[in-house]
Enzyme design. Structure first.
Site, PDB file in Angstrom:
ATOM      1  N   HIS A 125       0.806  -1.217   0.000  1.00 59.07           N
ATOM      2  CA  HIS A 125       0.000   0.000   0.000  1.00 59.07           C
ATOM      3  C   HIS A 125       0.845   1.276   0.000  1.00 59.07           C
ATOM      4  O   HIS A 125       0.629   2.144  -0.842  1.00 59.07           O
ATOM      5  CB  HIS A 125      -1.057   0.049   1.094  1.00 59.07           C
ATOM      6  CG  HIS A 125      -1.858   1.285   0.907  1.00 59.07           C
ATOM      7  ND1 HIS A 125      -2.867   1.376  -0.014  1.00 59.07           N
ATOM      8  CD2 HIS A 125      -1.695   2.528   1.402  1.00 59.07           C
ATOM      9  CE1 HIS A 125      -3.307   2.613  -0.061  1.00 59.07           C
ATOM     10  NE2 HIS A 125      -2.618   3.336   0.786  1.00 59.07           N
ATOM     11  N   TYR A 162       1.595   5.389  -2.299  1.00 60.67           N
ATOM     12  CA  TYR A 162       1.889   6.766  -1.850  1.00 60.67           C
ATOM     13  C   TYR A 162       3.283   7.185  -2.267  1.00 60.67           C
ATOM     14  O   TYR A 162       3.561   8.376  -2.441  1.00 60.67           O
ATOM     15  CB  TYR A 162       1.632   6.905  -0.345  1.00 60.67           C
ATOM     16  CG  TYR A 162       0.152   6.945  -0.136  1.00 60.67           C
ATOM     17  CD1 TYR A 162      -0.551   8.130  -0.296  1.00 60.67           C
ATOM     18  CD2 TYR A 162      -0.577   5.786   0.085  1.00 60.67           C
ATOM     19  CE1 TYR A 162      -1.929   8.163  -0.221  1.00 60.67           C
ATOM     20  CE2 TYR A 162      -1.950   5.792   0.150  1.00 60.67           C
ATOM     21  CZ  TYR A 162      -2.620   6.995   0.005  1.00 60.67           C
ATOM     22  OH  TYR A 162      -3.981   7.023   0.060  1.00 60.67           O
ATOM     23  N   PHE A 176      -6.893   1.338 -10.767  1.00 57.83           N
ATOM     24  CA  PHE A 176      -5.479   1.738 -10.639  1.00 57.83           C
ATOM     25  C   PHE A 176      -4.885   2.281 -11.929  1.00 57.83           C
ATOM     26  O   PHE A 176      -3.852   2.921 -11.896  1.00 57.83           O
ATOM     27  CB  PHE A 176      -4.608   0.672  -9.968  1.00 57.83           C
ATOM     28  CG  PHE A 176      -4.492  -0.634 -10.669  1.00 57.83           C
ATOM     29  CD1 PHE A 176      -3.876  -0.742 -11.893  1.00 57.83           C
ATOM     30  CD2 PHE A 176      -4.985  -1.784 -10.072  1.00 57.83           C
ATOM     31  CE1 PHE A 176      -3.764  -1.958 -12.527  1.00 57.83           C
ATOM     32  CE2 PHE A 176      -4.879  -3.008 -10.702  1.00 57.83           C
ATOM     33  CZ  PHE A 176      -4.268  -3.091 -11.938  1.00 57.83           C
ATOM     34  N   HIS A 177      -5.558   2.070 -13.071  1.00 57.24           N
ATOM     35  CA  HIS A 177      -5.048   2.794 -14.247  1.00 57.24           C
ATOM     36  C   HIS A 177      -5.368   4.276 -14.137  1.00 57.24           C
ATOM     37  O   HIS A 177      -4.605   5.114 -14.586  1.00 57.24           O
ATOM     38  CB  HIS A 177      -5.576   2.188 -15.544  1.00 57.24           C
ATOM     39  CG  HIS A 177      -4.783   0.978 -15.934  1.00 57.24           C
ATOM     40  ND1 HIS A 177      -5.033  -0.259 -15.405  1.00 57.24           N
ATOM     41  CD2 HIS A 177      -3.699   0.822 -16.750  1.00 57.24           C
ATOM     42  CE1 HIS A 177      -4.158  -1.120 -15.888  1.00 57.24           C
ATOM     43  NE2 HIS A 177      -3.327  -0.503 -16.691  1.00 57.24           N
ATOM     44  N   ARG A 222      -6.600 -10.261 -14.323  1.00 52.86           N
ATOM     45  CA  ARG A 222      -5.510 -11.236 -14.396  1.00 52.86           C
ATOM     46  C   ARG A 222      -5.950 -12.549 -15.041  1.00 52.86           C
ATOM     47  O   ARG A 222      -5.609 -13.624 -14.555  1.00 52.86           O
ATOM     48  CB  ARG A 222      -4.978 -11.543 -12.994  1.00 52.86           C
ATOM     49  CG  ARG A 222      -4.361 -10.365 -12.326  1.00 52.86           C
ATOM     50  CD  ARG A 222      -3.772 -10.716 -10.984  1.00 52.86           C
ATOM     51  NE  ARG A 222      -2.618  -9.875 -10.719  1.00 52.86           N
ATOM     52  CZ  ARG A 222      -1.887  -9.957  -9.636  1.00 52.86           C
ATOM     53  NH1 ARG A 222      -2.144 -10.840  -8.718  1.00 52.86           N
ATOM     54  NH2 ARG A 222      -0.847  -9.161  -9.480  1.00 52.86           N
TER      55      ARG A 222
HETATM   56  C1  HEM Z   1      -0.026   1.855 -22.318  1.00 49.45           C
HETATM   57  C2  HEM Z   1      -1.255   1.618 -22.082  1.00 49.45           C
HETATM   58  C3  HEM Z   1      -1.768   0.587 -21.094  1.00 49.45           C
HETATM   59  C4  HEM Z   1      -2.688  -0.364 -21.388  1.00 49.45           C
HETATM   60  C5  HEM Z   1      -3.390  -0.543 -22.701  1.00 49.45           C
HETATM   61  C6  HEM Z   1      -2.862  -1.152 -20.190  1.00 49.45           C
HETATM   62  C7  HEM Z   1      -3.725  -2.235 -20.064  1.00 49.45           C
HETATM   63  C8  HEM Z   1      -3.799  -3.078 -18.979  1.00 49.45           C
HETATM   64  C9  HEM Z   1      -4.736  -4.176 -18.832  1.00 49.45           C
HETATM   65  C10 HEM Z   1      -5.795  -4.566 -19.839  1.00 49.45           C
HETATM   66  C11 HEM Z   1      -4.484  -4.780 -17.635  1.00 49.45           C
HETATM   67  C12 HEM Z   1      -5.260  -5.917 -17.006  1.00 49.45           C
HETATM   68  C13 HEM Z   1      -4.772  -7.254 -17.328  1.00 49.45           C
HETATM   69  C14 HEM Z   1      -5.470  -8.310 -16.520  1.00 49.45           C
HETATM   70  O1  HEM Z   1      -5.816  -8.079 -15.347  1.00 49.45           O
HETATM   71  O2  HEM Z   1      -5.667  -9.418 -17.061  1.00 49.45           O
HETATM   72  C15 HEM Z   1      -3.386  -4.079 -17.017  1.00 49.45           C
HETATM   73  C16 HEM Z   1      -2.840  -4.380 -15.793  1.00 49.45           C
HETATM   74  C17 HEM Z   1      -1.995  -3.543 -15.086  1.00 49.45           C
HETATM   75  N1  HEM Z   1      -1.509  -2.312 -15.515  1.00 49.45           N
HETATM   76 FE1  HEM Z   1      -1.775  -1.498 -17.354  1.00 49.45          FE
HETATM   77  N2  HEM Z   1      -2.070  -0.654 -19.189  1.00 49.45           N
HETATM   78  C18 HEM Z   1      -1.385   0.433 -19.691  1.00 49.45           C
HETATM   79  C19 HEM Z   1      -0.533   1.255 -19.007  1.00 49.45           C
HETATM   80  C20 HEM Z   1      -0.242   1.133 -17.657  1.00 49.45           C
HETATM   81  C21 HEM Z   1       0.511   2.084 -16.887  1.00 49.45           C
HETATM   82  C22 HEM Z   1       1.078   3.386 -17.432  1.00 49.45           C
HETATM   83  C23 HEM Z   1       0.613   1.568 -15.628  1.00 49.45           C
HETATM   84  C24 HEM Z   1       1.296   2.131 -14.399  1.00 49.45           C
HETATM   85  C25 HEM Z   1       2.106   3.109 -14.367  1.00 49.45           C
HETATM   86  C26 HEM Z   1      -0.053   0.295 -15.611  1.00 49.45           C
HETATM   87  C27 HEM Z   1      -0.124  -0.552 -14.516  1.00 49.45           C
HETATM   88  C28 HEM Z   1      -0.742  -1.770 -14.500  1.00 49.45           C
HETATM   89  C29 HEM Z   1      -0.721  -2.696 -13.382  1.00 49.45           C
HETATM   90  C30 HEM Z   1      -0.016  -2.483 -12.048  1.00 49.45           C
HETATM   91  C31 HEM Z   1      -1.483  -3.806 -13.754  1.00 49.45           C
HETATM   92  C32 HEM Z   1      -1.799  -5.027 -12.907  1.00 49.45           C
HETATM   93  C33 HEM Z   1      -0.950  -6.173 -13.245  1.00 49.45           C
HETATM   94  C34 HEM Z   1      -1.375  -7.390 -12.482  1.00 49.45           C
HETATM   95  O3  HEM Z   1      -2.566  -7.579 -12.206  1.00 49.45           O
HETATM   96  O4  HEM Z   1      -0.487  -8.183 -12.156  1.00 49.45           O
HETATM   97  N3  HEM Z   1      -0.574   0.068 -16.854  1.00 49.45           N
HETATM   98  N4  HEM Z   1      -2.987  -3.034 -17.866  1.00 49.45           N
HETATM   99 CU   LIG Z   2      -3.855   0.071  -0.697  1.00 45.02          CU
END
Ligand code: HEM
Ligand SMILES: [Cu+2]
Length: 557
Positions: free
Chosen positions: A219, A223, A372-373, A435
């Site tokens: 968490h 921050y 979180f996005h 996920r």
């Molecule tokens: C460039 C464009 C981006 C797209 C199209 C995108 C798309 C996605 C999608 C669809 C997921 C979900 C996948 C799932 O749960 O099966 C995901 C997970 C995630 N994204 Fe993005 N994302 C983008 C940029 C970012 C950015 C800029 C960050 C943070 C600075 C970020 C952080 C995360 C995190 C932390 C997860 C979770 C991963 C997990 O569950 O293990 N994403 N993203």
């Molecule tokens: Cu939290």
């Protein structure tokens, strides 16, 4: 005559950290683009299940942990040197940066070779190669070196300037580093004494104990991203509008509250974990609402600052100050303000996540991805992108090329994020899982499960909307990276002298807020109260270690 730059070493570290952060944004963003299409019915499948989970691991690690951390290192070094006008401990800084870069490359190799398909939370008993955990340990040590260099510089400056208040941007940097240093020791324990023995010797791990210490870190990590963004909202945003923050005191009060209340809330990520007493979960819920207070203070303070700037520009009446602001003209202002709006919207879903009982309805659904996005991908990343428009010329001595195109970056990012946010929040309410490579998840594609199929049908349009939004903001990111890399190598010269820059309001006399040691002490007391209770519960019950498990299809499985 050219003035020699007295911050040569510091600037080199900041430049390496900044370029590396952009490489990570590129790599992580690429997988974001592939996965948002691949998991949407009716869209091209660009990944196999194996690549999906490897890519998702890389996406989370590269973006949530590393892109943010490297950008923050560059920002912290820049703020400390230019605002305090003192040198930092060069060897410590350089060693920290080298360790963090080497560790990140090792981690990337482990993930891309299919040896660490454990997502960025690497929950045991998911097994991974020791390379991955050694990489994490090296990164952590690197960040501690950098943190020590920042704290040492601030401490030295305080000795040289008795009775003077810590300038606001430096105060934000201090809060950021203090949160990181408070949050990471339990993570180091979980990695070194639990995950590493698991990967080296197949040693079983108690899942609940591990998760307690992981979320102790997980968490405050948010921050660690947010406080530097807020620091920019309080200092750089008013500067580009030719004014100063509405209330410096309220800004410092917000930082202080972030410092003392951002760590002892990790159990709100474990509401569904059995084995933790609900009263302790409830205690963390209450503290979670406490840590929302500095964000509310920030909202009022930033809006008041914008109103001040709008009225200075001749804006009249109840809303005239809004239209008087340089929307669509100044990419730094537009980007930062769009980021604040995205973060504000995410606050609503955040309150839902934090509610002890309502959380059950959205846990592990696409709702969380939507949330979180908007926060780290919207509020934080867009703030960092807009700040890059200033930081890159200042550090690299090269101005941006195609300046007229810059405004397209925050616009695409903002519009894409809004659409993605709506799609994923609604899909989550319909219980679309996160996920999950939906195309191949057996339980979603079983023709006998009519009920499930019915639900899947309802998600489809919302996931498709999410994919359209995802592609739009990925395009904004691609344009940003293209313009930034071209500018770093080929941009027109931009003169930067090695002298101090005014980032914060002029410092006055020290106040209660400058008793930094005392504030860290208060933070420690609250952390000990909030964590000793669940820790005593878990340890007195006795641990039940589980044997490790290689994710299906992993190369070493
Ligand atoms: C460039 C464009 C981006 C797209 C199209 C995108 C798309 C996605 C999608 C669809 C997921 C979900 C996948 C799932 O749960 O099966 C995901 C997970 C995630 N994204 Fe993005 N994302 C983008 C940029 C970012 C950015 C800029 C960050 C943070 C600075 C970020 C952080 C995360 C995190 C932390 C997860 C979770 C991963 C997990 O569950 O293990 N994403 N993203
Ligand atoms: Cu939290």
């Amino acid at each position: 005559m050219e003035v020699p730059n007295k911050f040569r070493i510091e600037d080199r570290v900041a430049k390496v950290a900044l370029v590396f952060s952009y490489v990570l944004l590129l790599l992580g963003g690429l997988f974001g683009f592939l996965q948002v299409l691949s998991r949407t019915p009716g869209m091209p499948k660009l990944e196999t299940a194996q690549l999906y989970y490897e890519g998702l691991t890389l996406h989370g690690v590269a973006l949530a942990i590393l892109w943010t951390a490297f950008f923050i290192v560059a920002l912290a070094v820049f703020v400390i040197t230019r605002e305090l006008n003192i040198n930092m401990n060069g060897p410590l800084l350089r060693a920290g940066c080298i360790l963090a870069v080497v560790g990140s490359l090792m981690g990337a190799v482990a993930i891309l070779s299919g040896q660490a398909t454990v997502l960025y939370t690497f929950y045991p008993p998911l097994q991974a190669s020791p390379l991955f955990f050694i990489a994490l340990a090296i990164i952590l040590i690197g960040t501690w070196f950098i943190g020590a260099a920042v704290l040492e510089a601030i401490w030295r400056w305080k000795k040289l300037n008795p009775g003077k208040e810590v300038p606001l941007a430096t105060y934000g940097v201090f809060t950021t580093i203090a949160i990181w240093l408070l949050a990471t020791p339990p993570l180091a324990y979980a990695v070194l004494f639990r995950s590493l023995p698991m990967s080296l010797f197949n040693a079983p791990v108690d899942v609940l104990e591990w998760r307690l210490w992981f979320w102790f870190f997980g968490h405050p990590l948010v921050y660690f991203w947010l406080v530097p963004a807020v620091t920019i909202w309080y200092t750089i945003l008013p500067r580009v509008l030719g004014t100063e923050v509405f209330s410096k005191t309220a800004a410092k009060a917000a930082f202080m509250l972030y410092l003392i209340a951002s760590v002892p809330v990790g159990l709100h990520h474990q509401f569904v974990d059995p084995g933790v007493h609900p009263v302790y979960k409830y205690l963390h819920t209450v503290l979670t609402y406490l840590v929302a207070v500095p964000s509310f203070i920030t909202a009022f303070n930033v809006i008041a600052t914008l109103e001040k700037a709008g009225r200075m520009r001749g804006g009249k009446g109840l809303f005239g100050w809004i239209t008087a602001l340089p929307w669509g003209k100044d990419p730094v202002f537009t980007g930062i303000t769009f980021a604040i709006i995205l973060f504000g919207i995410a606050g609503f879903s955040g309150v839902v996540n934090a509610s002890f009982n309502v959380n059950y309805n959205v846990h592990n659904t696409a709702w969380v991805v939507g949330h979180f996005h908007l926060t780290v991908g919207g509020g934080v990343t867009l703030t960092f992108i807009a700040t890059s428009f200033l930081l890159v010329p200042l550090l690299f001595g090269r101005d941006y090329v195609a300046k007229k195109l810059l405004i397209a970056v925050p616009t695409l990012w903002f519009v894409g994020q809004l659409i993605f946010g709506i799609g994923y929040h609604v899909a989550g309410l319909l219980h679309a899982p996160r996920r999950t490579f939906t195309a191949e998840a057996g339980y979603l594609n079983d023709p006998n499960l009519l009920n499930t199929l019915h639900l899947v049908g309802q998600w489809t349009p919302w996931l498709q909307l999410g994919a359209i939004g995802g592609v739009i903001f990925a395009l904004g990111g691609a344009l940003f990276l293209l313009l930034t890399f071209v500018s770093i190598f080929k941009g027109p010269p931009f003169r930067m002298d090695g002298a101090a820059l005014q980032i914060s309001p002029t410092p006055e006399k020290a106040t209660f807020f400058d008793r930094l040691g005392l504030l860290v002490g208060i933070a420690l007391v609250i952390i000990i109260i909030a964590y000793s209770l669940p820790a005593i519960e878990i340890y007195t019950r006795g641990l039940s270690p589980a044997p490790p498990y290689w994710p299906t299809g992993a190369a070493a499985g």
